[in-house]
Enzyme design. Structure first.
Site, PDB file in Angstrom:
ATOM      1  N   ARG D 122     -62.552  26.498  48.250  1.00  0.00           N
ATOM      2  CA  ARG D 122     -62.945  26.535  46.342  1.00  0.00           C
ATOM      3  C   ARG D 122     -63.843  25.517  46.487  1.00  0.00           C
ATOM      4  NH1 ARG D 122     -57.476  27.604  43.163  1.00  0.00           N
ATOM      5  NH2 ARG D 122     -58.136  29.734  42.926  1.00  0.00           N
ATOM      6  N   GLN D 127     -67.164  29.828  43.671  1.00  0.00           N
ATOM      7  CA  GLN D 127     -66.623  30.760  42.035  1.00  0.00           C
ATOM      8  C   GLN D 127     -66.485  31.575  41.765  1.00  0.00           C
ATOM      9  OE1 GLN D 127     -67.592  26.947  40.037  1.00  0.00           O
ATOM     10  NE2 GLN D 127     -65.740  26.548  39.283  1.00  0.00           N
ATOM     11  N   ASP D 130     -64.733  34.221  43.582  1.00  0.00           N
ATOM     12  CA  ASP D 130     -62.992  34.474  43.614  1.00  0.00           C
ATOM     13  C   ASP D 130     -62.617  35.213  42.679  1.00  0.00           C
ATOM     14  OD1 ASP D 130     -60.704  33.235  44.239  1.00  0.00           O
ATOM     15  OD2 ASP D 130     -61.286  31.007  43.260  1.00  0.00           O
ATOM     16  N   TYR D 226     -55.086  22.967  44.379  1.00  0.00           N
ATOM     17  CA  TYR D 226     -54.039  23.925  45.038  1.00  0.00           C
ATOM     18  C   TYR D 226     -52.247  22.835  44.458  1.00  0.00           C
ATOM     19  CZ  TYR D 226     -55.870  27.834  46.928  1.00  0.00           C
ATOM     20  OH  TYR D 226     -56.711  28.892  47.389  1.00  0.00           O
TER      21      TYR D 226
HETATM   22  N1  LIG Z   1     -64.543  27.633  34.482  1.00  0.00           N
HETATM   23  C1  LIG Z   1     -63.093  27.611  34.800  1.00  0.00           C
HETATM   24  O1  LIG Z   1     -63.015  28.491  35.454  1.00  0.00           O
HETATM   25  C2  LIG Z   1     -62.691  25.975  35.877  1.00  0.00           C
HETATM   26  C3  LIG Z   1     -62.782  26.885  36.938  1.00  0.00           C
HETATM   27  C4  LIG Z   1     -61.645  25.304  37.543  1.00  0.00           C
HETATM   28  C5  LIG Z   1     -62.875  24.129  37.469  1.00  0.00           C
HETATM   29  N2  LIG Z   1     -64.204  24.476  37.144  1.00  0.00           N
HETATM   30  C6  LIG Z   1     -64.980  23.455  37.298  1.00  0.00           C
HETATM   31  O2  LIG Z   1     -65.571  22.754  35.757  1.00  0.00           O
HETATM   32  C7  LIG Z   1     -66.576  22.002  36.069  1.00  0.00           C
HETATM   33  C8  LIG Z   1     -67.218  22.900  34.724  1.00  0.00           C
HETATM   34  O3  LIG Z   1     -68.077  21.931  33.733  1.00  0.00           O
HETATM   35  P1  LIG Z   1     -68.676  21.219  32.434  1.00  0.00           P
HETATM   36  O4  LIG Z   1     -69.841  21.276  32.735  1.00  0.00           O
HETATM   37  O5  LIG Z   1     -67.884  22.527  31.209  1.00  0.00           O
HETATM   38  O6  LIG Z   1     -67.294  20.282  32.800  1.00  0.00           O
HETATM   39  P2  LIG Z   1     -67.464  18.584  33.371  1.00  0.00           P
HETATM   40  O7  LIG Z   1     -68.662  19.102  34.505  1.00  0.00           O
HETATM   41  O8  LIG Z   1     -66.774  18.925  33.888  1.00  0.00           O
HETATM   42  O9  LIG Z   1     -68.394  17.772  32.520  1.00  0.00           O
HETATM   43  C9  LIG Z   1     -67.412  17.045  31.797  1.00  0.00           C
HETATM   44  C10 LIG Z   1     -68.239  16.509  30.788  1.00  0.00           C
HETATM   45  O10 LIG Z   1     -67.745  16.242  29.471  1.00  0.00           O
HETATM   46  C11 LIG Z   1     -67.413  14.578  29.525  1.00  0.00           C
HETATM   47  N3  LIG Z   1     -66.934  14.318  28.154  1.00  0.00           N
HETATM   48  C12 LIG Z   1     -65.231  14.487  28.550  1.00  0.00           C
HETATM   49  N4  LIG Z   1     -64.373  14.661  27.227  1.00  0.00           N
HETATM   50  C13 LIG Z   1     -65.818  14.449  26.081  1.00  0.00           C
HETATM   51  C14 LIG Z   1     -65.341  13.803  24.998  1.00  0.00           C
HETATM   52  N5  LIG Z   1     -64.120  13.724  24.527  1.00  0.00           N
HETATM   53  N6  LIG Z   1     -66.893  14.021  24.611  1.00  0.00           N
HETATM   54  C15 LIG Z   1     -68.015  14.327  24.952  1.00  0.00           C
HETATM   55  N7  LIG Z   1     -67.934  14.778  26.385  1.00  0.00           N
HETATM   56  C16 LIG Z   1     -66.801  14.301  26.701  1.00  0.00           C
HETATM   57  C17 LIG Z   1     -67.731  13.952  31.010  1.00  0.00           C
HETATM   58  O11 LIG Z   1     -68.375  12.978  30.462  1.00  0.00           O
HETATM   59  P3  LIG Z   1     -67.479  11.678  30.106  1.00  0.00           P
HETATM   60  O12 LIG Z   1     -66.582  11.286  30.473  1.00  0.00           O
HETATM   61  O13 LIG Z   1     -68.496  10.174  29.757  1.00  0.00           O
HETATM   62  O14 LIG Z   1     -67.617  11.922  28.170  1.00  0.00           O
HETATM   63  C18 LIG Z   1     -68.114  14.833  31.684  1.00  0.00           C
HETATM   64  O15 LIG Z   1     -69.318  14.465  31.729  1.00  0.00           O
HETATM   65  C19 LIG Z   1     -67.499  22.928  37.377  1.00  0.00           C
HETATM   66  O16 LIG Z   1     -67.881  21.946  37.852  1.00  0.00           O
HETATM   67  C20 LIG Z   1     -66.885  23.769  37.168  1.00  0.00           C
HETATM   68  O17 LIG Z   1     -67.190  24.453  38.777  1.00  0.00           O
HETATM   69  C21 LIG Z   1     -64.531  25.609  36.331  1.00  0.00           C
HETATM   70  N1  LIG Z   2     -63.809  24.231  41.965  1.00  0.00           N
HETATM   71  C1  LIG Z   2     -63.251  25.524  41.779  1.00  0.00           C
HETATM   72  O1  LIG Z   2     -64.392  25.951  42.577  1.00  0.00           O
HETATM   73  C2  LIG Z   2     -62.456  25.630  42.049  1.00  0.00           C
HETATM   74  C3  LIG Z   2     -62.070  27.913  41.924  1.00  0.00           C
HETATM   75  C4  LIG Z   2     -60.938  28.543  41.009  1.00  0.00           C
HETATM   76  C5  LIG Z   2     -59.701  27.683  40.799  1.00  0.00           C
HETATM   77  N2  LIG Z   2     -59.893  26.261  40.858  1.00  0.00           N
HETATM   78  C6  LIG Z   2     -58.274  25.148  40.498  1.00  0.00           C
HETATM   79  O2  LIG Z   2     -57.475  25.080  41.031  1.00  0.00           O
HETATM   80  C7  LIG Z   2     -56.203  24.624  40.575  1.00  0.00           C
HETATM   81  C8  LIG Z   2     -55.801  26.108  40.738  1.00  0.00           C
HETATM   82  O3  LIG Z   2     -55.902  27.327  40.495  1.00  0.00           O
HETATM   83  P1  LIG Z   2     -55.083  28.178  40.555  1.00  0.00           P
HETATM   84  O4  LIG Z   2     -54.976  29.205  39.058  1.00  0.00           O
HETATM   85  O5  LIG Z   2     -55.280  28.980  41.743  1.00  0.00           O
HETATM   86  O6  LIG Z   2     -53.699  28.535  40.970  1.00  0.00           O
HETATM   87  P2  LIG Z   2     -51.742  28.375  41.605  1.00  0.00           P
HETATM   88  O7  LIG Z   2     -52.005  29.814  40.852  1.00  0.00           O
HETATM   89  O8  LIG Z   2     -52.666  28.202  43.077  1.00  0.00           O
HETATM   90  O9  LIG Z   2     -50.872  27.816  40.695  1.00  0.00           O
HETATM   91  C9  LIG Z   2     -50.167  27.974  39.786  1.00  0.00           C
HETATM   92  C10 LIG Z   2     -50.216  26.999  39.632  1.00  0.00           C
HETATM   93  O10 LIG Z   2     -48.893  26.787  38.898  1.00  0.00           O
HETATM   94  C11 LIG Z   2     -48.776  24.711  39.322  1.00  0.00           C
HETATM   95  N3  LIG Z   2     -47.261  24.646  39.802  1.00  0.00           N
HETATM   96  C12 LIG Z   2     -46.676  24.514  41.091  1.00  0.00           C
HETATM   97  N4  LIG Z   2     -45.820  24.594  41.671  1.00  0.00           N
HETATM   98  C13 LIG Z   2     -45.820  24.312  41.004  1.00  0.00           C
HETATM   99  C14 LIG Z   2     -44.039  23.555  40.136  1.00  0.00           C
HETATM  100  N5  LIG Z   2     -42.827  22.936  40.574  1.00  0.00           N
HETATM  101  N6  LIG Z   2     -44.180  23.336  38.849  1.00  0.00           N
HETATM  102  C15 LIG Z   2     -44.929  23.511  37.759  1.00  0.00           C
HETATM  103  N7  LIG Z   2     -46.262  23.746  38.276  1.00  0.00           N
HETATM  104  C16 LIG Z   2     -46.434  24.229  39.659  1.00  0.00           C
HETATM  105  C17 LIG Z   2     -49.676  24.394  39.811  1.00  0.00           C
HETATM  106  O11 LIG Z   2     -50.207  23.326  39.809  1.00  0.00           O
HETATM  107  C18 LIG Z   2     -51.209  25.228  39.491  1.00  0.00           C
HETATM  108  O12 LIG Z   2     -51.848  24.733  38.296  1.00  0.00           O
HETATM  109  C19 LIG Z   2     -57.082  24.824  38.916  1.00  0.00           C
HETATM  110  O13 LIG Z   2     -56.911  23.537  38.833  1.00  0.00           O
HETATM  111  C20 LIG Z   2     -58.515  25.588  39.201  1.00  0.00           C
HETATM  112  O14 LIG Z   2     -59.572  25.336  37.976  1.00  0.00           O
HETATM  113  C21 LIG Z   2     -60.925  25.329  40.971  1.00  0.00           C
END
Ligand SMILES: NC(=O)c1ccc[n+]([C@@H]2O[C@H](COP(=O)([O-])OP(=O)(O)OC[C@H]3O[C@@H](n4cnc5c(N)ncnc54)[C@H](OP(=O)(O)O)[C@@H]3O)[C@@H](O)[C@H]2O)c1
Ligand SMILES: NC(=O)c1ccc[n+]([C@@H]2O[C@H](COP(=O)([O-])OP(=O)(O)OC[C@H]3O[C@@H](n4cnc5c(N)ncnc54)[C@H](O)[C@@H]3O)[C@@H](O)[C@H]2O)c1
Ligand SMILES: NC(=O)c1ccc[n+]([C@@H]2O[C@H](COP(=O)([O-])OP(=O)(O)OC[C@H]3O[C@@H](n4cnc5c(N)ncnc54)[C@H](OP(=O)(O)O)[C@@H]3O)[C@@H](O)[C@H]2O)c1
Ligand SMILES: NC(=O)c1ccc[n+]([C@@H]2O[C@H](COP(=O)([O-])OP(=O)(O)OC[C@H]3O[C@@H](n4cnc5c(N)ncnc54)[C@H](O)[C@@H]3O)[C@@H](O)[C@H]2O)c1
Lengths: 457, 94, 374, 374, 457, 94
Positions: D122, D127, D130, D226
């Site tokens: 992950r 992504q 995924d 996870y």
């Molecule tokens: N879309 C999906 O499915 C998913 C799932 C899991 C993870 N992700 C990951 O999440 C990230 C998404 O990127 P992103 O660019 O959207 O967000 P990000 O990289 O998480 O950045 C969020 C930014 O918002 C700022 N921020 C937070 N609260 C704020 C507020 N109230 N007002 C103004 N700014 C604020 C933060 O800086 P400050 O703290 O300085 O304000 C931070 O720089 C990626 O790395 C992606 O891989 C995405």
């Molecule tokens: N960085 C990446 O590239 C990337 C890609 C995909 C997902 N993610 C992140 O991974 C995390 C997990 O995603 P998912 O949807 O595959 O999760 P998942 O399907 O593994 O689990 C679903 C949710 O259930 C919650 N859970 C497990 N046991 C629990 C319990 N006993 N009580 C309450 N909640 C419980 C977990 O915390 C999770 O949020 C998310 O935050 C997602 O954003 C990151």
């Protein structure tokens, strides 16, 4: 008599034009008209002055005007946009010098009547001379002629002593029944040194404020000499500029978050490092962010998780509508993984009522950033991090990113130094064309809205 | 010139200067500084009169400098301001 | 002896609503009426007997009907049930007055005072009694959910890591109460919604929900907020323009009904054939014949790769709130005439008299009279 | 001879997705690969054979499997199907790697290069490949719709002529990708939504969607995004606080899964018993045992007056878009290694090697090895 | 000398205080401070005047001040809030009268030096006298002493002729080498008549604008007399008020959508009926609507179909948030059949993000209207139509309505004279405490937002 | 007094008057009118000086009237303005 009347009337009109001109220049809508009005006033005043009865030295006069005017005009036309501040400084210094020179002529003629007049002439000379030498130093520093900030030991003490001595000598001139040439020369030398010494230690970042301060000084000096010579147009123009310049200096200092006293008296301590570190995060105020977008042709908004956290989507859409009313093209660029779930941004933008045809995904829009005047990054971080493109060691290496960095200007709204999901630094924030608008997105965009409105009257 | 009247003029001019620019956006700070710099270029007029009344070579020399500097202030101030403000060319509302 | 209000479990299979809910029951009691309920009357709508307060319960519906002075029902009582009523009983509910001459005959014969809420005059004051409106609101919401649930596509736009899914296009035909609710619900889900109706004033109403109006150039403004039937010519023009909009949409919801008549067929088989594979049609008018050629009431049918759903008893899919709304409407209708546990009908009242189907052995409603050929 | 990519109709009943959609098919062809499809492979997802462009079609799945160099699938192939593969075939799709030792044995034996997308690291770059995320997004959306559709109540607040209906309370347990999507969808419908998860960072995420976070004081942040399993003590504390929130809600959606393990039972029978009559529970984890005591996978069960739905094959309810997303994920995974019609796997690539289950007769994944006791 | 200096300095300070006072009074935030500053300036100026060297008649002076001051003070304290405008008129008239009287004293003393001074004195006398008699008439009409608008045949012609004659007589005084008492008396009489005749035909609705105009007149007159007497404080105060008053008059006329020339010259034609018709729809500007709500304790918003048509829900919520930040309690009242479908308002408010706990239905909220300072009706009509309660013939008779009419003030946002679904007139719109804010809701509320922000600095 | 200077003062005072109230909200129109009405009540000072210099009974009478009216203008203007502005008592932010 008729000529006297014509001259007086012309000066009067010129004074009015100056005021109207300044008024005009204080709003982007009328700024260009403002400078033209002031220009007309200037030409009028200059031309009628030739008609003043009993004047000599017309040839010299014409030569001086032609020479000074031409050189300044040409250099002003040629100078690069980025070098403007030092040009303003040097022209301002010349104004101060002129005021001081006028006083000098009066001293030379020994024609001062009464203490008040002498006092004003001396004050004008002091201020003018300080402004002259100070401005020249400011110019030299900004232009790079003088490379380093230069600080005397016990700088503040030296400043104060020097200032006191100069004032004392000036006092002596005022009190003395006749003009003592030696005293006068000493006075001017002291004043010029004072201006130099004050300005030398000030760092480049603070320069604009100092230039503005000298600008106000010159205005005052001109006003005082106007009293001395009995020309109300000078008085008015000088004092109005003096007052406006003082306010402006305050406003500029405030916009930089530095009290003026700080700039003048503790320059090295607080702002010293500024010039050395390359690639700082440069802040921008809501008003300037608003102006940058309001006068842009195309703005691309990149929302991210921060917009969601702040719940700023409604404000963002409101701002968008305002910009569009003003004729700016605004679109949204949604990165595939912006936010924390697929479609995170979609949900929010839909909630705010952003029509679907304004929303583009990465592939559709990435080619457009180069044509955008402004990329407004709202709480997005990883998804615009250029290191994903090049830095193999980065945890986000290989993720396609939105090319916000290719836009003419980048404005990033975030609360502080927080990182994104991946926890890494973002080089975009340190780029030359990037400005940070700090604050929670909801509130920051709210302020931008206010200013966009003010600009759209 | 009557001192009291002068004071009133001073006071009013200060008010006027303060009020006319009291609501200026940050983006206009530099152009406005430059514009007001241009306005005090009217010192040129003072210089001209001083030079016009100059008699000794010293007076003439200083007067010449005054006019030269004043003219440079006015001309340079105008050009620079004009160029900065060209950015604000009123955009057509679509 | 106080007025006895009787409520049975609904007798028609598939009907899960009930004409009385606990909150409203208390209000009747507050007016001095006594309640005679069938036990488990509210069961299908998740209302428990014990919540109804002081009431008499009988296990047999017929017992209830025999004892009651006022009977509240949702669906029309069958002939057998009517036979149990005391003469002079007041019957309040939906009656489908146009559908059965036989039942009207029985009602007259037994001198039943029967109020058919379908006949309620559509004046402002009567809005709070208007079961058609309240149940239509439920139906519109449900139909939008049915469409979303059965669609093989996302309704909202969705950008995910590997691309973007464009929002679904939803078309709602008929923008009455139900249609507007369907529009609002589909809009909430993020779809791109358009609406169509023959009444021109609906354009503004559709747009007020952020949806687009499909303009065909045909107007069918009728009296009293109902639509009139269209001419053959108008139908053709409508069909042509509509056809295009239908072919483009991912989900189609039709809600065009004309009270007392068979629903107009607006969507022809040909139009359905031009729809994209995987499209979904929800025909809310299925019960009265359907707006779509090929709808089968109560069933899901496939025409090619298009799924056509003809849901019936739609408000029964949401019995808790549908019953609550229905019961409140009924209470607002009849309660002004209950004072101190006695019923005093005021025939001067235009709402009461307007909604009256039969009274004292007469068929009172001119429209129904004409429709049944009496 | 170009690389042959094979795709069959999914063999498991109820699975309506397909691992390749026409748009993506064209991209493979652009890379010089040839397609070998089962005719009607996309049928259940409304994709027609003729839309796949130049491809060879066979009516039998086994023919496809025999010919292909790379096989794309959604659900794991059964032993019989695996037997048909050429040795050295590359197999890409979901593999349920932890579930069957037997299948792993066959894969090794036949020297199949098998990529299990459940094992995908992950990291940011991955992504776009995924499938767990993309399919979870579909599931979350669908589960919210199922809940709304089955609830006997309105989700949104609704003021109508005779009163006001307060908005439904929806609780979503598990705020991963699916849970957040469910929250967003329920929110869109107007419900008052709260969310709960053991990972503390989800609080901000839940709130960023305008929902409330249920704070129980238990955290279970695990590695790689996870969640870890909870201790007994933590469970008790969680249970107590959660119980209250559950008793208050009108609809409950549970999405808490732990990859490769049985889903934790978070909602006990006792908690269900305290729910209001007419409440609905949608247990998205039904397939891996369910988060709710009493869930039966693939069925609707009543516990008292509470309806518990344990939907299976949820993404199959939306086959058009679920397939599109799945197919794009697969393409993003494998296409970097297809050049000029030939496959050249780069084992240095951390995503590729991380997702590899078996290759050249070896079980490559340490976690699975451990889990299967090998 | 010291006394002269003290007096001059005091006048100077007073002048500054007057300017600052006016500046303060132009913003609600500082308005009260403003009047206090101006008051301090007034006391200062008055007190030091007693020190003026070479003055007589101190007893008379004190009596006049005590008498005039006391009567005015007391009547000012007692007058009902609703009678304020006429009080302003009468006090203003007195100022004009005073200016005219000063000129008269100067004429009587025959001490005028030079044409310019005589000219200014005469001008001041003219303007002051017109302002005096005009203001008295304005007072009389507003107070009800003079009941009917009164219009001469060929009013405009009469006005012009009279004005010309007065000016001619004034001209004669200026030109004449010595002051001719007869001419002076004739001049004053003519000026007084002129003021009366001009004001007589003006209708009650236009009065405030006219009073403001006379106010500016008085300022000018005072300024001119200041020149005559050589008291800069009078000049400054007078001219500043003259300029400010002129601008204010323009602003007021603009706010009423009537050019000033219309008011002065065609009063009967356009505005004549104004006073006769009882229960007009009274307009309100966005700025005043904003101020009413900003300074309220409780505001109840009643949205209707018009809000939906305008799609104004986001703006409405933004406004609500701003008001709440300013400490105002704001809630929403949803009528059961507002809009065109059950739940119409709910859908929209939910879309805008209005939390459910701010939304109340008819039964919950109807008791609260009486305690609300403002009921803001946005595009609702039938659902707040009081005739549903009483008028049996009305098609909406018997429908419960929201008691918006019981609120202290009602602001109704609508585009024009459009009726609601039922097509009937709405008596609420004609009520005394109702104001109409015209415009599409989206735009009208947008303007209100801007002003609420301006008030919340 | 120098005519030209007077003109400048006039011009500046006019600018100042115009600028200080250029952004007044409608709700303040009436109070501001009343407030500026109060300010020109300073005519009282002129009246006092006129009366102070008055010699004949006629002059005294007219001077008396001038002071009387001026005082009424000032006193009445203040009270009325003050009462109107009491409405804007700054509300505490909660
Ligand atoms: N879309 C999906 O499915 C998913 C799932 C899991 C993870 N992700 C990951 O999440 C990230 C998404 O990127 P992103 O660019 O959207 O967000 P990000 O990289 O998480 O950045 C969020 C930014 O918002 C700022 N921020 C937070 N609260 C704020 C507020 N109230 N007002 C103004 N700014 C604020 C933060 O800086 P400050 O703290 O300085 O304000 C931070 O720089 C990626 O790395 C992606 O891989 C995405
Ligand atoms: N960085 C990446 O590239 C990337 C890609 C995909 C997902 N993610 C992140 O991974 C995390 C997990 O995603 P998912 O949807 O595959 O999760 P998942 O399907 O593994 O689990 C679903 C949710 O259930 C919650 N859970 C497990 N046991 C629990 C319990 N006993 N009580 C309450 N909640 C419980 C977990 O915390 C999770 O949020 C998310 O935050 C997602 O954003 C990151
Ligand atoms: N809720 C239901 O289920 C339902 C169903 C059918 C009928 N109705 C009926 O509909 C009515 C609802 O009452 P209501 O008070 O909500 O609405 P209404 O009585 O229809 O009044 C709407 C008002 O909004 C104004 N308006 C229209 N567009 C506007 C805009 N863009 N900006 C600002 N104002 C605008 C109109 O005046 P201008 O034209 O002057 O702007 C009009 O006065 C009731 O009579 C009800 O019986 C309700
Ligand atoms: N004033 C009141 O008190 C009141 C009360 C309730 C409803 N109403 C109004 O009455 C109107 C009808 O409401 P309803 O929901 O009962 O309507 P309905 O159920 O009778 O019909 C549904 C809709 O289908 C439309 N329709 C009919 N034939 C059509 C065709 N061939 N093609 C397209 N559309 C067609 C109708 O115009 C109507 O809008 C609505 O505007 C509603 O607001 C008014």
């Amino acid at each position: 008599m008729a000529i006297k009347w014509l001259i007086d009337a012309s000066y009067f009109v010129a004074a009015i034009l100056f005021i109207l001109g300044l008024k005009g220049m204080s709003s982007p809508v009328s700024a260009r008209k403002g400078i033209v009005w002031a220009g007309v006033g200037m030409v009028l005043a200059t031309v009628v002055t030739f008609l003043t009865p009993g004047m000599n030295n017309f040839a010299l006069m014409v030569i001086a005007i032609a020479l000074g005017g031409a050189v300044a005009w040409i250099s002003g036309k040629k100078v690069a946009m980025t070098d403007m501040p030092q040009m303003v400084a040097i022209y301002n210094g010349m104004g101060g010098g002129a005021a001081a020179a006028i006083a000098a002529v009066e001293f030379a003629r020994g024609e001062m009547h009464g203490t008040v007049v002498t006092l004003l002439a001396t004050l004008g000379a002091l201020i003018g001379a300080v402004s002259f030498s100070g401005s020249v130093v400011a110019w030299a520093k900004l232009q790079g002629v003088m490379k380093k900030a230069f600080r005397l030991p016990a700088q503040n003490a030296v400043n104060i002593v020097l200032a006191l001595v100069t004032v004392a000598v000036g006092g002596a001139i005022v009190i003395a029944p006749t003009v003592d040439p030696l005293l006068v020369v000493a006075f001017f030398v002291l004043a010029l040194v004072l201006g130099t010494v004050i300005t030398l230690p000030i760092g480049g970042a603070d320069m604009p404020v100092v230039i503005s301060l000298f600008n106000a000084f010159t205005g005052l000096a001109v006003g005082f000499e106007g009293f001395v010579m009995g020309i109300p147009a000078l008085i008015i123009a000088g004092i109005v500029v003096g007052a406006a310049g003082t306010l402006l200096t305050q406003l500029m200092a405030k916009a930089m978050n530095r009290p003026i006293s700080n700039i003048l008296f503790v320059p090295m301590a607080a702002a010293g490092g500024g010039e050395a570190v390359e690639g700082e995060q440069k802040e921008v105020g809501a008003m300037d962010a608003a102006a940058m977008m309001r006068y842009a042709s195309k703005v691309i908004i990149v929302p991210g998780y921060g917009m969601a956290v702040a719940g700023a989507q409604h404000k963002v859409w409101e701002m968008t509508e305002l910009l569009e009313e003003a004729g700016v093209e605004v679109v949204f660029a949604i990165h595939p993984v912006a936010g924390r779930m697929p479609g995170h941004m979609n949900v929010l933008l839909a909630e705010a009522g952003v029509p679907y045809d304004k929303i583009f995904d990465l592939e559709e829009i990435n080619g457009d950033f180069a044509q955008a005047d402004v990329a407004l990054v709202i709480g997005a971080n990883d998804v615009v991090n250029p290191s994903a493109r090049t830095d193999k060691s980065s945890p986000i290496y290989g993720m396609p990113i939105l090319n916000a960095d290719l836009a003419q200007n980048v404005i990033v709204v975030k609360r502080g130094k927080g990182t994104g999901y991946s926890g890494i630094e973002n080089a975009l924030f340190y780029k030359d064309n990037t400005r940070l608008l700090y604050g929670s997105a909801q509130q920051a965009i709210g302020e931008v809205i206010q200013h966009v409105k003010a600009l759209s009257v | 010139m009557d001192g009291m009247l002068a004071l009133y003029i001073f006071m009013l001019a200060a008010f006027t200067g303060y009020e006319v620019i009291s609501r200026v956006p940050v983006i206009l700070h530099t152009p406005l500084m430059s514009g007001s710099n241009f306005v005090h270029g009217v010192v040129l007029v003072g210089g001209m009169i001083a030079l016009g009344q100059a008699e000794t070579p010293l007076e003439q020399a200083i007067g010449f400098v005054a006019v030269l500097l004043g003219a440079a202030n006015a001309a340079g101030g105008y050009v620079v301001t004009e160029r900065m403000l060209a950015m604000f060319k009123a955009k057509e509302k679509k | 002896m106080p007025l006895v209000i009787g409520v049975t479990k609904e007798l028609i299979p598939g009907e899960r609503r009930v004409a009385l809910v606990p909150d409203v029951a208390k209000k009747y009691q507050g007016l001095g009426a006594a309640l005679q309920l069938q036990s488990g009357a509210g069961e299908t709508a998740y209302y428990r007997d014990e919540d109804f307060g002081v009431a008499e319960f009988a296990s047999e519906p017929l017992t209830v009907l025999k004892k009651a002075d006022v009977v509240l029902q949702v669906q029309p009582l069958g002939l057998e049930a009517l036979a149990q009523l005391k003469p002079g009983t007041v019957l309040v509910g939906l009656q489908q007055p146009w559908s059965s001459r036989e039942r009207v005959d029985v009602l007259m014969q037994k001198r039943i005072t029967c109020f058919a809420l379908e006949l309620l005059p559509r004046i402002s004051r009567a809005q709070s009694m208007d079961v058609l409106s309240s149940q239509a609101a439920v139906s519109g919401y449900e139909c939008a959910l049915i469409a979303a649930d059965h669609s093989p596509k996302f309704f909202p736009m969705l950008t995910y890591a590997a691309g973007t899914i464009r929002p679904a296009k939803v078309l709602v035909i008929g923008a009455g109460v139900a249609g507007l609710q369907a529009i609002a619900t589909a809009k909430r889900l993020g779809a791109m919604v358009s609406g169509y109706d023959v009444r021109p004033e609906t354009r503004e109403q559709i747009e007020s929900l952020g949806a687009k109006f499909v303009d065909t150039g045909v107007s069918a403004a009728g009296a009293g907020g109902y639509a009139r039937e269209l001419t053959e010519d108008e139908r053709r023009q409508q069909a042509e323009k509509l056809g295009k909009a239908i072919a483009e949409c991912d989900a189609l919801i039709t809600t065009a009904a004309i009270p007392g008549k068979k629903a107009p067929v607006i969507v022809s088989a040909d139009m359905v054939a031009r729809m994209k594979p995987g499209s979904v049609v929800v025909d809310m008018a299925a019960e009265t014949g359907g707006n779509v050629a090929g709808t089968v009431a109560g069933e899901k049918t496939w025409i090619g790769e298009v799924l056509i759903i003809g849901p019936t008893h739609i408000p029964s899919r949401m019995p808790v709130h549908a019953s609550e709304m229905y019961a409140k409407n009924l209470f607002n209708f009849i309660s002004p005439f209950i004072k101190d546990g006695a019923l005093a009908l005021d025939w001067e009242d235009e709402v009461l008299s307007g909604a009256c189907l039969t009274h004292a052995g007469e068929l009172r409603h001119a429209g129904v009279k004409a429709a049944l050929g009496l």
